[in-house]
Design a protein around this motif. Structure first.
Motif, PDB file in Angstrom:
ATOM      1  N   TYR A   1     -12.242  -4.161  -0.837  1.00 44.67           N
ATOM      2  CA  TYR A   1     -10.926  -4.896  -0.870  1.00 44.67           C
ATOM      3  C   TYR A   1     -10.654  -5.908   0.202  1.00 44.67           C
ATOM      4  CZ  TYR A   1      -5.895  -6.016  -0.308  1.00 44.67           C
ATOM      5  OH  TYR A   1      -4.850  -6.743   0.092  1.00 44.67           O
TER       6      TYR A   1
ATOM      7  N   TRP B   1       0.887  -1.345   0.087  1.00 38.21           N
ATOM      8  CA  TRP B   1       0.043   0.074   0.074  1.00 38.21           C
ATOM      9  C   TRP B   1       0.856   1.180   0.026  1.00 38.21           C
ATOM     10  CZ3 TRP B   1      -5.243  -0.065  -0.256  1.00 38.21           C
ATOM     11  CH2 TRP B   1      -5.812  -1.144  -0.260  1.00 38.21           C
TER      12      TRP B   1
ATOM     13  N   ALA C   1      -1.724   8.417  -6.875  1.00 37.71           N
ATOM     14  CA  ALA C   1      -2.671   8.624  -5.779  1.00 37.71           C
ATOM     15  C   ALA C   1      -2.461   7.632  -4.821  1.00 37.71           C
ATOM     16  CB  ALA C   1      -4.191   8.381  -6.388  1.00 37.71           C
ATOM     17  N   ALA C   2      -3.062   7.569  -3.563  1.00 37.48           N
ATOM     18  CA  ALA C   2      -2.982   6.290  -2.788  1.00 37.48           C
ATOM     19  C   ALA C   2      -3.692   5.085  -3.468  1.00 37.48           C
ATOM     20  CB  ALA C   2      -3.653   6.747  -1.351  1.00 37.48           C
ATOM     21  N   GLY C   3      -3.274   3.966  -2.831  1.00 39.65           N
ATOM     22  CA  GLY C   3      -3.665   2.721  -3.407  1.00 39.65           C
ATOM     23  C   GLY C   3      -2.745   1.370  -3.049  1.00 39.65           C
TER      24      GLY C   3
ATOM     25  N   LYS D   1       1.085   5.786  -0.440  1.00 32.91           N
ATOM     26  CA  LYS D   1       0.361   7.015  -0.299  1.00 32.91           C
ATOM     27  C   LYS D   1       0.599   7.831  -1.504  1.00 32.91           C
ATOM     28  CE  LYS D   1       1.144   7.126   4.501  1.00 32.91           C
ATOM     29  NZ  LYS D   1       1.573   8.164   5.503  1.00 32.91           N
ATOM     30  N   ALA D   2      -0.277   8.910  -1.894  1.00 33.86           N
ATOM     31  CA  ALA D   2      -0.316   9.741  -2.918  1.00 33.86           C
ATOM     32  C   ALA D   2       1.093  10.685  -3.048  1.00 33.86           C
ATOM     33  CB  ALA D   2      -1.125  10.670  -2.860  1.00 33.86           C
TER      34      ALA D   2
ATOM     35  N   ARG E   1      -6.580   2.258  -7.345  1.00 28.78           N
ATOM     36  CA  ARG E   1      -6.895   3.204  -6.586  1.00 28.78           C
ATOM     37  C   ARG E   1      -7.542   3.133  -5.321  1.00 28.78           C
ATOM     38  NH1 ARG E   1      -8.655   9.120  -9.026  1.00 28.78           N
ATOM     39  NH2 ARG E   1      -8.490  10.229  -7.138  1.00 28.78           N
ATOM     40  N   ASP E   2      -7.059   3.409  -4.148  1.00 23.69           N
ATOM     41  CA  ASP E   2      -7.695   3.084  -2.950  1.00 23.69           C
ATOM     42  C   ASP E   2      -7.994   1.619  -2.712  1.00 23.69           C
ATOM     43  OD1 ASP E   2      -7.908   5.783  -2.401  1.00 23.69           O
ATOM     44  OD2 ASP E   2      -9.725   6.119  -3.530  1.00 23.69           O
ATOM     45  N   GLY E   3      -7.520   0.855  -3.511  1.00 19.74           N
ATOM     46  CA  GLY E   3      -7.710  -0.566  -3.228  1.00 19.74           C
ATOM     47  C   GLY E   3      -8.915  -1.211  -3.789  1.00 19.74           C
ATOM     48  N   GLN E   4      -9.768  -0.302  -4.401  1.00 15.73           N
ATOM     49  CA  GLN E   4     -11.111  -0.651  -4.700  1.00 15.73           C
ATOM     50  C   GLN E   4     -11.131  -1.759  -5.872  1.00 15.73           C
ATOM     51  OE1 GLN E   4     -12.853   3.129  -5.930  1.00 15.73           O
ATOM     52  NE2 GLN E   4     -13.220   3.434  -3.709  1.00 15.73           N
TER      53      GLN E   4
END
Length: 389
Positions: A295, A113, A207-209, A115-116, A234-237
């Motif tokens: 996630y 994981w 981006a965060a992810g 961060k942006a 993105r964001d782990g989605q």
């Protein structure tokens, strides 16, 4: 006077039994024969009346006994089963943004994981560092020239008051000072450009992810044409991209609930349709329903999965599979009418579930429907219906 008399032979001679023959005697014989025939018919009917009753009872006894059901109506959830693949809901490919070079360090791996703005990999910047140092020196030189030009102008202004320097000399010194100041700004801008170019040698997360793939290794030479070095969710989605036929896709709406089961897993995840494909593939005649999923490390992009989607409800009679027959004309059931005779009724089936098959056309739910043995009936057959309780 003499009279001549003529005598008919038929009236003159008597019958052998002493009775004369004539029209009255013939009519009497016909009446007697008719009475005898009527008596014989009556006697025959009395003798065979019991046999006729027994035959009727035997025919009734031979009528087939069938089990029937009055299905009524049931509210049934319309379910659609589809297959597809797991993927990142918003996949972000990350490559080289700058001029490239040799990778000296990779700071993340697949599954991490980030961060942006976090640095994913660093490209060698030894040349760029020297360029920055050189330009920094140029900035200092330009600044020194600007300070000297300003000092010369200040002295000239004092001499003008005493009349030793002309106005033209002051204007020339002022222009020299302005040019020196401009060169300082140019040098600083060039230094900023070199710094920005050097910063772009860092491959950073947009981006965060979640990092999905890594295609960068230390020592690798990369450039803007190298391609994707990292891919991120993105964001782990996550999502499932379910492939559906045109008809099934038309029955769905955004927000429909889906149960997603990856292949090889006994666990099921609940998701929601967040986008329906606006186009249909011209070859496969299919569209895609994108099902958003939270996630989970068990949801691996690229994996195969099945989804059971709820596409609203329908109120219809529900029958077991044994009650619904089919032939070249389509699906049908046998309905028992008020005379206990079998009547073929065409139907259209809908949702199939463990509880039975929904009949969306052809039945109101108030009919007596043959539950079993419909394959042995013919239209118009007399039956003895037994209602299943």
């Amino acid at each position: 006077m003499n009279y001549e008399t003529t005598i008919d032979a038929s009236t003159a001679h008597p019958h052998a039994d002493g009775e004369p023959q004539g029209p009255a005697s013939t009519r009497r014989l016909w009446i007697i024969g008719a009475l005898i025939a009527a008596a014989l018919v009556g006697v025959w009917f009395l003798m065979h009346r019991g046999d006729t009753t027994a035959a009727g009872e035997g025919q009734a006894a031979q009528a087939q006994v069938v089990t029937v059901v009055v299905p009524g109506t049931t509210t049934i959830a319309r379910n659609i089963t589809a297959s597809g693949t797991i993927a990142a809901r918003r996949e972000m490919p990350v490559g080289v943004a700058g001029e490239g070079g040799q990778i000296v360090q990779v700071l993340v791996d697949a599954g991490d994981w980030v961060k942006a703005g976090q640095v994913l990999a660093v490209i060698d910047r030894s040349v760029q560092s020297q360029q920055i140092a050189s330009q920094s020196a140029n900035v200092e030189v330009a600044a020194a020239d600007a300070r000297l030009a300003q000092a010369n102008l200040d002295r000239a202004l004092k001499l003008v008051e005493r009349g030793f320097i002309s106005k033209a000399d002051v204007d020339r010194l002022t222009a020299t000072r302005d040019a020196a100041a401009a060169r300082v700004r140019v040098a600083r801008a060039s230094l900023g450009e070199l710094g920005a170019r050097a910063a772009r040698l860092n491959i950073v997360a947009p981006a965060a992810g979640l990092v999905l793939t890594r295609a960068a290794e230390p020592g690798q030479i990369v450039s803007p044409g190298t391609g994707v070095l990292f891919s991120m969710a993105r964001d782990g989605q996550m999502e499932m991209q379910a492939r559906l036929s045109e008809g099934d896709l038309a029955q769905l709406a955004v927000g429909a609930i889906a149960q997603v089961t990856p292949v090889g897993s006994a666990q099921t995840w609940t998701g929601q349709v967040w986008q329906l494909s606006p186009t249909i593939d011209q070859t496969s005649r299919e569209g895609i329903a994108r099902i958003a999923l939270a996630y989970d490390n068990a949801l691996r992009p690229g994996g195969f999965a099945t989804a059971n989607l709820t596409a609203g409800t329908v109120t219809a009679p529900l029958l077991p599979e044994s009650a619904i027959l089919s032939d070249e004309k389509g699906s049908y059931v046998y309905v028992i009418d008020s005379d206990d005779k079998a009547v073929r009724r065409p139907v259209k089936t809908g949702e199939v579930s463990a509880r039975g098959i929904a009949v969306i056309e052809g039945l109101s739910g108030r009919e007596r429907v043959v539950l079993r043995a419909g394959g042995f009936l013919n239209p118009g057959d007399k039956v003895r219906p037994v209602v299943q309780k």
